[in-house]
Write a protein that holds these residues in place. Structure first.
Motif, mmCIF file in Angstrom:
data_model
loop_
_atom_site.group_PDB
_atom_site.id
_atom_site.type_symbol
_atom_site.label_atom_id
_atom_site.label_comp_id
_atom_site.label_asym_id
_atom_site.label_seq_id
_atom_site.Cartn_x
_atom_site.Cartn_y
_atom_site.Cartn_z
ATOM 1 N N ARG A 1 146.618 50.639 10.548
ATOM 2 C CA ARG A 1 145.975 51.920 10.235
ATOM 3 C C ARG A 1 147.053 52.973 10.071
ATOM 4 N NH1 ARG A 1 142.107 51.698 14.557
ATOM 5 N NH2 ARG A 1 142.758 49.553 14.463
ATOM 6 N N PHE A 2 146.632 54.131 9.605
ATOM 7 C CA PHE A 2 147.537 55.272 9.516
ATOM 8 C C PHE A 2 146.706 56.536 9.655
ATOM 9 C CE2 PHE A 2 146.221 54.360 5.208
ATOM 10 C CZ PHE A 2 146.073 55.586 4.591
ATOM 11 N N TRP A 3 147.384 57.666 9.802
ATOM 12 C CA TRP A 3 146.715 58.928 10.082
ATOM 13 C C TRP A 3 147.335 60.043 9.255
ATOM 14 C CZ3 TRP A 3 148.613 55.380 13.365
ATOM 15 C CH2 TRP A 3 147.715 54.730 14.227
ATOM 16 N N ILE A 4 146.522 61.057 8.991
ATOM 17 C CA ILE A 4 147.022 62.322 8.478
ATOM 18 C C ILE A 4 146.667 63.348 9.542
ATOM 19 C CG2 ILE A 4 146.860 64.085 6.692
ATOM 20 C CD1 ILE A 4 146.275 61.732 4.735
ATOM 21 N N ILE A 5 147.685 63.996 10.063
ATOM 22 C CA ILE A 5 147.504 64.922 11.182
ATOM 23 C C ILE A 5 146.850 66.216 10.682
ATOM 24 C CG2 ILE A 5 148.688 66.266 12.967
ATOM 25 C CD1 ILE A 5 150.909 64.077 12.850
ATOM 26 N N ARG A 6 145.776 66.609 11.356
ATOM 27 C CA ARG A 6 145.096 67.870 11.032
ATOM 28 C C ARG A 6 145.560 68.984 11.949
ATOM 29 N NH1 ARG A 6 140.001 65.131 11.438
ATOM 30 N NH2 ARG A 6 139.229 66.979 12.473
ATOM 31 N N SER A 7 145.849 68.666 13.208
ATOM 32 C CA SER A 7 146.414 69.651 14.134
ATOM 33 C C SER A 7 147.103 68.902 15.267
ATOM 34 C CB SER A 7 145.326 70.585 14.691
ATOM 35 O OG SER A 7 144.434 69.872 15.512
ATOM 36 N N GLY A 8 148.056 69.578 15.894
ATOM 37 C CA GLY A 8 148.804 68.977 16.986
ATOM 38 C C GLY A 8 150.150 68.438 16.529
ATOM 39 N N LEU A 9 150.874 67.853 17.487
ATOM 40 C CA LEU A 9 152.221 67.344 17.227
ATOM 41 C C LEU A 9 152.354 65.912 17.714
ATOM 42 C CD1 LEU A 9 154.291 70.435 18.432
ATOM 43 C CD2 LEU A 9 153.770 69.795 16.064
ATOM 44 N N VAL A 10 153.077 65.102 16.934
ATOM 45 C CA VAL A 10 153.351 63.708 17.278
ATOM 46 C C VAL A 10 154.844 63.469 17.123
ATOM 47 C CG1 VAL A 10 152.932 61.290 16.699
ATOM 48 C CG2 VAL A 10 151.067 62.956 16.484
ATOM 49 N N ALA A 11 155.465 62.913 18.166
ATOM 50 C CA ALA A 11 156.890 62.576 18.126
ATOM 51 C C ALA A 11 157.054 61.128 17.674
ATOM 52 C CB ALA A 11 157.513 62.765 19.500
ATOM 53 N N LEU A 12 157.937 60.912 16.716
ATOM 54 C CA LEU A 12 158.317 59.562 16.303
ATOM 55 C C LEU A 12 159.589 59.199 17.054
ATOM 56 C CD1 LEU A 12 157.850 59.808 12.431
ATOM 57 C CD2 LEU A 12 156.294 58.815 14.118
ATOM 58 N N ASP A 13 159.628 57.981 17.580
ATOM 59 C CA ASP A 13 160.804 57.580 18.344
ATOM 60 C C ASP A 13 161.248 56.171 17.975
ATOM 61 O OD1 ASP A 13 159.113 55.800 19.900
ATOM 62 O OD2 ASP A 13 158.593 57.500 21.164
ATOM 63 N N VAL A 14 162.483 55.892 18.318
ATOM 64 C CA VAL A 14 163.067 54.581 18.047
ATOM 65 C C VAL A 14 163.632 54.037 19.355
ATOM 66 C CG1 VAL A 14 165.308 55.556 17.360
ATOM 67 C CG2 VAL A 14 164.655 53.296 16.547
ATOM 68 N N HIS A 15 163.419 52.746 19.577
ATOM 69 C CA HIS A 15 163.942 52.089 20.771
ATOM 70 C C HIS A 15 165.454 51.957 20.635
ATOM 71 C CE1 HIS A 15 164.281 49.320 24.107
ATOM 72 N NE2 HIS A 15 164.975 48.519 23.324
ATOM 73 N N VAL A 16 166.166 52.362 21.659
ATOM 74 C CA VAL A 16 167.619 52.229 21.700
ATOM 75 C C VAL A 16 167.937 51.372 22.919
ATOM 76 C CG1 VAL A 16 169.822 53.448 21.874
ATOM 77 C CG2 VAL A 16 167.895 54.521 20.662
ATOM 78 N N PRO A 17 168.449 50.137 22.718
ATOM 79 C CA PRO A 17 168.716 49.248 23.848
ATOM 80 C C PRO A 17 169.580 49.917 24.911
ATOM 81 C CG PRO A 17 168.984 48.077 21.777
ATOM 82 C CD PRO A 17 168.801 49.534 21.434
ATOM 83 N N GLY A 18 169.161 49.792 26.167
ATOM 84 C CA GLY A 18 169.904 50.342 27.283
ATOM 85 C C GLY A 18 169.708 51.839 27.488
ATOM 86 N N ARG A 19 168.872 52.459 26.681
ATOM 87 C CA ARG A 19 168.612 53.893 26.789
ATOM 88 C C ARG A 19 167.121 54.128 26.612
ATOM 89 N NH1 ARG A 19 173.348 57.316 24.885
ATOM 90 N NH2 ARG A 19 175.029 55.866 24.542
ATOM 91 N N ARG A 20 166.696 55.345 26.902
ATOM 92 C CA ARG A 20 165.292 55.658 26.643
ATOM 93 C C ARG A 20 165.112 55.861 25.139
ATOM 94 N NH1 ARG A 20 164.393 61.927 28.335
ATOM 95 N NH2 ARG A 20 166.184 62.668 27.235
ATOM 96 N N ALA A 21 163.873 55.783 24.689
ATOM 97 C CA ALA A 21 163.581 55.950 23.262
ATOM 98 C C ALA A 21 164.099 57.306 22.778
ATOM 99 C CB ALA A 21 162.089 55.833 23.010
ATOM 100 N N ALA A 22 164.640 57.334 21.578
ATOM 101 C CA ALA A 22 165.168 58.561 20.986
ATOM 102 C C ALA A 22 164.145 59.124 20.010
ATOM 103 C CB ALA A 22 166.477 58.284 20.257
#
Length: 153
Positions: free
Chosen positions: A44-65
């Motif tokens: 599925r996918f979305w088109i945001i009407r209101s609010g905020l969404v953070a996109l992140d990437v997994h970084v081995p040995g660290r928290r998601a960026a």
């Protein structure tokens, strides 16, 4: 349903926008909700009407960026359009979010059925991918690149 007609939807012609919106359903997410995980099934996918969404990437040995934050009018999710239909990033709400949600299989079928519609949707998604790639690259260089900009002395 209140529809945002700028951003991703604004890039489509009125006819193609209306055709895509025929597949939409309203959804909401509370702040702090994990919407999808990197490498999960992109169905599925979305088109945001209101609010905020953070996109992140997994970084081995660290928290998601966090590589980008999306808001009103933005497309959330593009991996649904290309095999193997797996998310390339993760997504988590930063605030309460209202969005239009689309079933990827139904939209892909409509794209195959109507090549002009499919080309328009694919073109708009490709523009999003290009912007996200640049944003992700820039953000990762900011986070993990040399502190002096890479210059040696």
């Amino acid at each position: 349903m209140t529809v945002v007609r700028h951003g991703f939807l604004g890039a489509l012609s009125p006819g193609h926008r209306d055709r895509l919106l025929a597949f939409a359903r309203d959804v909401s997410f509370l702040g702090g909700t994990r919407i999808f995980e990197e490498d999960g099934v992109a169905d599925r996918f979305w088109i945001i009407r209101s609010g905020l969404v953070a996109l992140d990437v997994h970084v081995p040995g660290r928290r998601a960026a966090v590589v980008e934050t999306l808001g009103e009018g933005d497309l959330l999710g593009w991996s649904w359009l290309f095999e193997p239909y797996r998310w390339h990033l993760g997504a988590q709400t930063r605030s309460a979010v209202l969005a239009s949600e689309f079933d990827a299989e139904r939209v892909r079928a409509a794209c195959e059925e109507d090549p002009a519609f499919g080309l328009a949707v694919t073109h708009c998604v490709a523009q999003v991918i290009a912007r996200r790639l640049k944003s992700t690259r820039t953000r990762l260089l900011d986070l993990y690149g040399p502190p002096d900009g890479g210059e040696t002395g």
